[in-house]
Design an enzyme around this catalytic site. Structure first.
Site, PDB file in Angstrom:
ATOM      1  N   SER A 146      34.382  42.858  36.482  1.00 38.77           N
ATOM      2  CA  SER A 146      35.491  42.445  37.344  1.00 38.77           C
ATOM      3  C   SER A 146      36.664  41.829  36.589  1.00 38.77           C
ATOM      4  CB  SER A 146      34.971  41.453  38.396  1.00 38.77           C
ATOM      5  OG  SER A 146      34.225  40.417  37.779  1.00 38.77           O
ATOM      6  N   GLU A 147      36.603  41.800  35.269  1.00 40.09           N
ATOM      7  CA  GLU A 147      37.617  41.104  34.479  1.00 40.09           C
ATOM      8  C   GLU A 147      39.036  41.580  34.761  1.00 40.09           C
ATOM      9  OE1 GLU A 147      33.824  40.730  31.980  1.00 40.09           O
ATOM     10  OE2 GLU A 147      34.742  42.224  33.293  1.00 40.09           O
ATOM     11  N   VAL A 148      39.258  42.913  34.757  1.00 45.24           N
ATOM     12  CA  VAL A 148      40.629  43.404  34.923  1.00 45.24           C
ATOM     13  C   VAL A 148      41.220  43.009  36.269  1.00 45.24           C
ATOM     14  CG1 VAL A 148      40.417  45.329  33.318  1.00 45.24           C
ATOM     15  CG2 VAL A 148      39.760  45.664  35.713  1.00 45.24           C
ATOM     16  N   ARG A 149      40.387  42.733  37.240  1.00 47.01           N
ATOM     17  CA  ARG A 149      40.886  42.366  38.566  1.00 47.01           C
ATOM     18  C   ARG A 149      41.309  40.899  38.653  1.00 47.01           C
ATOM     19  NH1 ARG A 149      38.109  46.099  43.201  1.00 47.01           N
ATOM     20  NH2 ARG A 149      38.130  48.043  41.994  1.00 47.01           N
ATOM     21  N   ILE A 150      40.996  40.125  37.610  1.00 49.33           N
ATOM     22  CA  ILE A 150      41.499  38.753  37.561  1.00 49.33           C
ATOM     23  C   ILE A 150      42.413  38.542  36.348  1.00 49.33           C
ATOM     24  CG2 ILE A 150      39.570  37.766  38.863  1.00 49.33           C
ATOM     25  CD1 ILE A 150      38.527  36.701  36.108  1.00 49.33           C
TER      26      ILE A 150
END
Length: 263
Positions: A138-142
């Site tokens: 989920s990194e790219v979404r934060i």
């Protein structure tokens, strides 16, 4: 869920017939990898490895989430000026402790894994999860990148699967995780204990010295190169976590809204 008593351990260890079970027990933040949890996890891993009566380690979590990754609240506090705990091991040290451990580590997922939690899954020698378990990088979404976990994950996942899930941040299931190599096995929830026990019985039947030697054959000798790679990824990760996009991503996460960049 309320925060735990400051005196209550966030990681606990139990032993049975040569198997040490290490449980992440920080349900209030979904077993996030806070400095305190990392410190306790490193200590319990070291204690299990030093115990001659321990043949292998099972890593699991309490509650419905295996591990949610980095503690974003703690990250935000540190970027705002709060001094980090200088004694706490970093993510690289935790992943390395598992990958380079002289004894096998089996991840028995009790629930969802996200971001840095997938680093623990990939670092483990064997990983088993219920079929309904969900995963996401989920990194790219934060507003950040999966830098640190890319090292253990790249050893496990196929290039195509890793590319898709790193870039999209989408949720995927345990069957997809097993097909990609991230998991060893995905089983019905009611069969999780039996599937784990089958692996543990195999480890108990192995000669301890041969077990250590077999793990070394599987990649433990790459510690020096991994150390250099982790150092590079730590710099990259820090740069992204300090970015404006990451600040907006954290705010959106805590405010339960979409980040401003979502179209």
């Amino acid at each position: 869920m309320a925060e735990p008593d400051s005196g209550r351990p966030l990681v606990r260890r139990d032993s049975d017939r040569g198997i040490a079970t290490i449980t992440l027990d920080s349900e209030h933040n979904r077993n996030a990898l806070s400095a305190r949890l990392r410190t306790e996890l490193a200590a319990e891993l070291a204690a299990a490895m030093a115990d001659d009566g321990v043949r292998a380690v099972v890593l699991t979590g309490a509650g419905r989430v295996f591990c949610a990754g980095a503690d974003l609240k703690e990250v935000g506090e540190q970027l705002a000026g709060k001094e980090p705990d200088p004694a706490a091991p970093g993510m690289a040290e935790i992943f390395s402790a598992i990958m380079e451990a002289p004894k096998p580590v089996v991840a028995r997922l009790n629930g969802t894994a996200r971001a840095g939690g997938l680093g623990l899954v990939a670092a483990a020698d064997i990983a088993i999860a219920p079929e309904e378990t969900e995963f996401a990088f989920s990194e790219v979404r934060i507003g950040v990148v999966p830098a640190m976990i890319s090292i253990p994950v790249s050893v496990r996942m196929t290039d195509r699967a890793m590319t898709r899930y790193f870039l999209t941040g989408e949720v995927f299931g345990a069957r997809e995780a097993a097909a990609s190599g991230l998991l060893t096995e995905a089983v019905p929830a009611g069969e999780l204990d039996a599937a784990t026990d089958a692996v543990l019985d195999g480890l108990r039947a192995a000669a301890p010295g041969a077990l250590t030697g077999a793990k070394a054959l599987l990649g433990a000798d790459g510690a020096e190169e991994r150390g250099k790679a982790f150092a590079r990824m730590a710099e990259l990760s820090a740069r992204y976590f300090a970015s404006e996009e990451a600040a907006e991503g954290r705010a959106a996460f805590f405010e339960k809204r979409k980040p401003k960049w979502v179209l």
